[in-house]
Design an enzyme around this catalytic site. Structure first.
Site, PDB file in Angstrom:
ATOM      1  N   LYS A  13       0.820  -1.222   0.000  1.00 52.27           N
ATOM      2  CA  LYS A  13       0.000   0.000   0.000  1.00 52.27           C
ATOM      3  C   LYS A  13       0.853   1.270   0.000  1.00 52.27           C
ATOM      4  CE  LYS A  13      -2.427   0.140   3.689  1.00 52.27           C
ATOM      5  NZ  LYS A  13      -1.771   1.207   4.472  1.00 52.27           N
ATOM      6  N   ARG A  88      -8.380   3.606   9.885  1.00 45.49           N
ATOM      7  CA  ARG A  88      -8.041   2.233  10.264  1.00 45.49           C
ATOM      8  C   ARG A  88      -9.081   1.621  11.182  1.00 45.49           C
ATOM      9  NH1 ARG A  88      -2.399   2.640   9.356  1.00 45.49           N
ATOM     10  NH2 ARG A  88      -1.252   0.693   9.566  1.00 45.49           N
ATOM     11  N   ARG A 127      10.141 -10.243   4.717  1.00 42.10           N
ATOM     12  CA  ARG A 127      10.511  -8.876   5.085  1.00 42.10           C
ATOM     13  C   ARG A 127      11.239  -8.865   6.414  1.00 42.10           C
ATOM     14  NH1 ARG A 127       6.300  -3.913   5.580  1.00 42.10           N
ATOM     15  NH2 ARG A 127       5.351  -4.044   3.550  1.00 42.10           N
ATOM     16  N   ARG A 134      12.850  -0.690   9.694  1.00 40.05           N
ATOM     17  CA  ARG A 134      11.748  -0.098  10.440  1.00 40.05           C
ATOM     18  C   ARG A 134      11.570  -0.882  11.732  1.00 40.05           C
ATOM     19  NH1 ARG A 134       6.091   0.805   7.337  1.00 40.05           N
ATOM     20  NH2 ARG A 134       5.174   0.143   9.284  1.00 40.05           N
ATOM     21  N   ARG A 145       0.362  -6.554  13.587  1.00 38.30           N
ATOM     22  CA  ARG A 145      -0.304  -5.539  12.766  1.00 38.30           C
ATOM     23  C   ARG A 145      -1.321  -6.170  11.823  1.00 38.30           C
ATOM     24  NH1 ARG A 145       4.697  -3.495  10.583  1.00 38.30           N
ATOM     25  NH2 ARG A 145       3.496  -2.448   8.996  1.00 38.30           N
TER      26      ARG A 145
HETATM   27  P1  ADP Z   1       1.598  -0.235   7.403  1.00 37.03           P
HETATM   28  O1  ADP Z   1       3.006  -0.451   6.976  1.00 37.03           O
HETATM   29  O2  ADP Z   1       1.005  -1.385   8.109  1.00 37.03           O
HETATM   30  O3  ADP Z   1       0.745   0.292   6.316  1.00 37.03           O
HETATM   31  P2  ADP Z   1       1.609   2.403   8.660  1.00 37.03           P
HETATM   32  O4  ADP Z   1       2.896   2.972   8.218  1.00 37.03           O
HETATM   33  O5  ADP Z   1       0.377   2.894   7.986  1.00 37.03           O
HETATM   34  O6  ADP Z   1       1.682   0.813   8.585  1.00 37.03           O
HETATM   35  O7  ADP Z   1       1.421   2.620  10.234  1.00 37.03           O
HETATM   36  C1  ADP Z   1       2.391   2.211  11.171  1.00 37.03           C
HETATM   37  C2  ADP Z   1       1.815   2.262  12.593  1.00 37.03           C
HETATM   38  O8  ADP Z   1       1.346   3.584  12.890  1.00 37.03           O
HETATM   39  C3  ADP Z   1       0.603   1.361  12.824  1.00 37.03           C
HETATM   40  O9  ADP Z   1       0.987   0.054  13.157  1.00 37.03           O
HETATM   41  C4  ADP Z   1      -0.094   2.083  13.987  1.00 37.03           C
HETATM   42  O10 ADP Z   1       0.538   1.815  15.218  1.00 37.03           O
HETATM   43  C5  ADP Z   1       0.146   3.543  13.664  1.00 37.03           C
HETATM   44  N1  ADP Z   1      -0.958   4.146  12.874  1.00 37.03           N
HETATM   45  C6  ADP Z   1      -0.865   4.634  11.606  1.00 37.03           C
HETATM   46  N2  ADP Z   1      -2.039   5.100  11.172  1.00 37.03           N
HETATM   47  C7  ADP Z   1      -2.921   4.887  12.180  1.00 37.03           C
HETATM   48  C8  ADP Z   1      -4.303   5.119  12.333  1.00 37.03           C
HETATM   49  N3  ADP Z   1      -5.046   5.663  11.352  1.00 37.03           N
HETATM   50  N4  ADP Z   1      -4.882   4.777  13.510  1.00 37.03           N
HETATM   51  C9  ADP Z   1      -4.167   4.232  14.498  1.00 37.03           C
HETATM   52  N5  ADP Z   1      -2.862   3.962  14.429  1.00 37.03           N
HETATM   53  C10 ADP Z   1      -2.227   4.286  13.279  1.00 37.03           C
END
Ligand code: ADP
Length: 187
Positions: A13, A88, A127, A134, A145
């Site tokens: 994504k 989310r 990964r 990260r 997650r």
């Molecule tokens: P991914 O790689 O799963 O797409 P993101 O980079 O979008 O992850 O988000 C990393 C972390 O940031 C999530 O695991 C969560 O802890 C936090 N986070 C990001 N966006 C949100 C949201 N909209 N609501 C709650 N927590 C969030």
């Protein structure tokens, strides 16, 4: 274009979001990136969310909603935006709707990148083994997650399916394959 990009962790994504935003000249708004930056910079928000990010849990709705509200009011979002990682949870989706009605900026496209669960698990494993650097990308946290996604974010897709409708894009194949499919549905 005011786009929401949805999909499980490991669906690619973030990669697609960057490509899509630059192709359309709109800001890529990633709450995950904003939170990780706050953590890295050691801001009060960063200190508040550090342990939550490290565990792979969700940051409280009111915190991310406030963060996003502020971001969407910045001038560059006047020409459109691509949301990545938000909403989310269903309450975040409802708050976003209210916010966008208020700002006269309703969503134009809700896109889901769909990838079967067994493939996501395999991607997370590889990964984790290679290490993206990260801190929330270890196998254990990534699995957490994914679990959080099924419990809290899959219902968001249902919510949009019943209201505005969701455009589902097959997330299998190369980065280019998926980008081409997304480009096609936006024509
Ligand atoms: P991914 O790689 O799963 O797409 P993101 O980079 O979008 O992850 O988000 C990393 C972390 O940031 C999530 O695991 C969560 O802890 C936090 N986070 C990001 N966006 C949100 C949201 N909209 N609501 C709650 N927590 C969030």
């Amino acid at each position: 274009m005011r786009i929401v990009l949805l999909g499980p962790p490991g669906a690619g994504k973030g990669t697609q979001a960057v490509l899509l935003a630059s192709a359309h000249g709109i800001p890529h708004v990633s709450t995950g990136e904003m939170l990780r930056k706050a953590d890295k910079d050691g801001t009060p928000l960063g200190l508040q969310v550090r342990s939550i990010l490290a565990r792979g849990d969700l940051v409280p709705d009111e915190v991310v909603i406030a963060l996003l509200r502020e971001r969407l009011q910045q001038q560059d979002c006047d020409r459109g935006f691509l949301l990545d990682g938000f909403p989310r949870t269903v309450p975040q989706a409802q708050a976003l709707n209210r916010m966008l009605v208020e700002l006269h900026k309703e969503l134009t496209h809700i896109i889901e990148i769909a990838v079967p669960e067994d493939i996501l698990i395999a991607r997370i494993r590889s990964r984790g083994a290679s290490g993206s650097g990260r801190s929330d990308d270890t196998e254990e946290v990534a699995s957490k997650r994914l679990k959080v996604f099924w419990e809290q974010t899959a219902p968001v897709i249902e919510y949009y399916r019943k209201s505005q409708g969701v455009i589902e894009v097959d997330g299998l194949g190369t980065i280019d394959d998926v980008a081409t499919r997304i480009g096609a549905v936006l024509q």
